[in-house]
Enzyme design. Sequence first.
Site, PDB file in Angstrom:
ATOM      1  N   HIS A 237       0.809  -1.218   0.033  1.00 46.61           N
ATOM      2  CA  HIS A 237       0.024   0.085  -0.085  1.00 46.61           C
ATOM      3  C   HIS A 237       0.760   1.145  -0.078  1.00 46.61           C
ATOM      4  O   HIS A 237       1.581   1.239   0.944  1.00 46.61           O
ATOM      5  CB  HIS A 237      -0.951   0.087   1.228  1.00 46.61           C
ATOM      6  CG  HIS A 237      -2.010   1.208   1.283  1.00 46.61           C
ATOM      7  ND1 HIS A 237      -2.548   1.845   2.347  1.00 46.61           N
ATOM      8  CD2 HIS A 237      -2.378   1.548   0.117  1.00 46.61           C
ATOM      9  CE1 HIS A 237      -3.307   2.816   1.940  1.00 46.61           C
ATOM     10  NE2 HIS A 237      -3.244   2.654   0.485  1.00 46.61           N
ATOM     11  N   ASP A 238       0.806   2.199  -0.889  1.00 48.19           N
ATOM     12  CA  ASP A 238       1.763   3.149  -1.069  1.00 48.19           C
ATOM     13  C   ASP A 238       1.910   4.190   0.304  1.00 48.19           C
ATOM     14  O   ASP A 238       3.035   4.548   0.214  1.00 48.19           O
ATOM     15  CB  ASP A 238       1.290   4.028  -2.401  1.00 48.19           C
ATOM     16  CG  ASP A 238      -0.004   4.505  -2.447  1.00 48.19           C
ATOM     17  OD1 ASP A 238      -0.863   4.286  -1.446  1.00 48.19           O
ATOM     18  OD2 ASP A 238      -0.641   4.902  -3.555  1.00 48.19           O
ATOM     19  N   GLY A 407       4.945  14.816  -2.149  1.00 52.56           N
ATOM     20  CA  GLY A 407       4.922  16.218  -3.164  1.00 52.56           C
ATOM     21  C   GLY A 407       4.641  17.209  -2.446  1.00 52.56           C
ATOM     22  O   GLY A 407       5.192  18.387  -2.759  1.00 52.56           O
TER      23      GLY A 407
END
Length: 490
Positions: A237-238, A407
């Site tokens: 799972h990221d 990010g």
Amino acid sequence: MSKRVLAIDLGASSGRGIVGSYDGEKITLEEVHRFSNDPLQIGGSFYWDTLRLLHEIKTAILKCAGNGGIDTVGIDTWGVDYGYIDKSGALISVPYHYRDERTLPEMERVYSKVPYAELYGKTGIESMSFNTVFQMSADLSNRPWIVENADKMLLTPDLLGYFLTDKMACEYTIGSTTALMDAESRTFSKDIMDKLGIPDRLFAPVVMPGSVLGKLADTVDEETGNTGAVVVNVPSHDTSSAVLSVPAEEKDFLFISSGTWSLMGTENECPIINETSEKYSFTNEGGVDGKINVMKNIMGLWLIQESRRQWKREGKEYSFNELEAMAKDAEMLKYIIDPDDASFNKAGNLPKRIADFCEKTGQGRPETVGEIMRCIYESLCLKYRFTAEKLEELCSKNYSSINIVGGGTKEKLLCQYVADCTGKKVSAGPVEATAIGNISMQLIAAGEFADVMEARSAIRKSFDVENYVPSAENKDKWDAAYAKFCEILG
């Protein structure tokens, strides 16, 4: 020679293959392949182009074969989605996308058999319409013949791993996203499945991050340059891979995995499932090293991304740097929203919806781009402060710092506002969090690192982390705004 490992990092709109290695001091990254992930609309339903993703993964491995080779491969993806494999080993149908709307009627059907309090009490997973439990209920309702003829259900990273190795397993962190796994025993709940009519034969054995799935199947290895690579079960799972990348020195820390969504939480030894966690929609997902990621899904940079798209539709194209500059020039804490209000979920004219929310809550209407942007930045920070306080209450701990990875670490103004609003030190980085976590687990499996703490020590030395110290200058204004924010939340 150091091991060379390939991270396959799949997101909802793109994927990439990144090779990582460790020279005894630092981890280095090399992107070898990048590709788009384009879902398919077919007959009114929404699907993943899973076989194309497999092709892209094979392409990444082939590129590595001609450039130094690789020892292992690890795959991380989003959660909840899956495909069915029949008794012959073939994929039965194209896997659905979690945004397909077939699940919307299923929540009521599931809760009629397993009330929400019971389902949450067993799994610790926040109720969201795309959870695997609702998707499988939809399969039983709309296409029971698929379930009847299936031998196994494999979640996306496990499915892709199976295509590469011919071996079936369910990696723990991805399995925990289904809302079908007992959070305490860390195995699938036969009780829940029996009540819902889901055959327990469909589930492959649960394996932990760091275990080996298997070698590339002979046909796959030949097709991809004969690397002889082994597929490792990373935290697939990221979010769990991103949390592994947090370069924290302390044992107890808060994290924000910041991207389109903000996943804010902490690692805990055991799940936290009680009235408070249920009331505030905290979820308990599998982590690394036997830990549970107790966290909350918060609307993240989507608010900025979709607002920017709307302004572009209106003929006004702004860079992210320009948007940040306009936010900085706008009046402080003039407008506040709840970032998780349902009106902000769908694409469209988000600046108008933000202005409507402010007007509805008696604040007037933000009119300029800068006012909208400042409202987004500051409202996210207030939600982070609220979430941090609830986590401290749930865990009976005080956290002095917040680690932001992903990010969102590029949003420097936002990072400073998080520090100012929460009164906590903020450490921002690394940017490539998910891929780094994926690579780090492969390096642990290869014996390059002894454990997670040693991996995190190497991550601190290898990647830039920027620290933000809270300013006391506007503390009173933040405190007053937070009181107003809590009123808005009700």
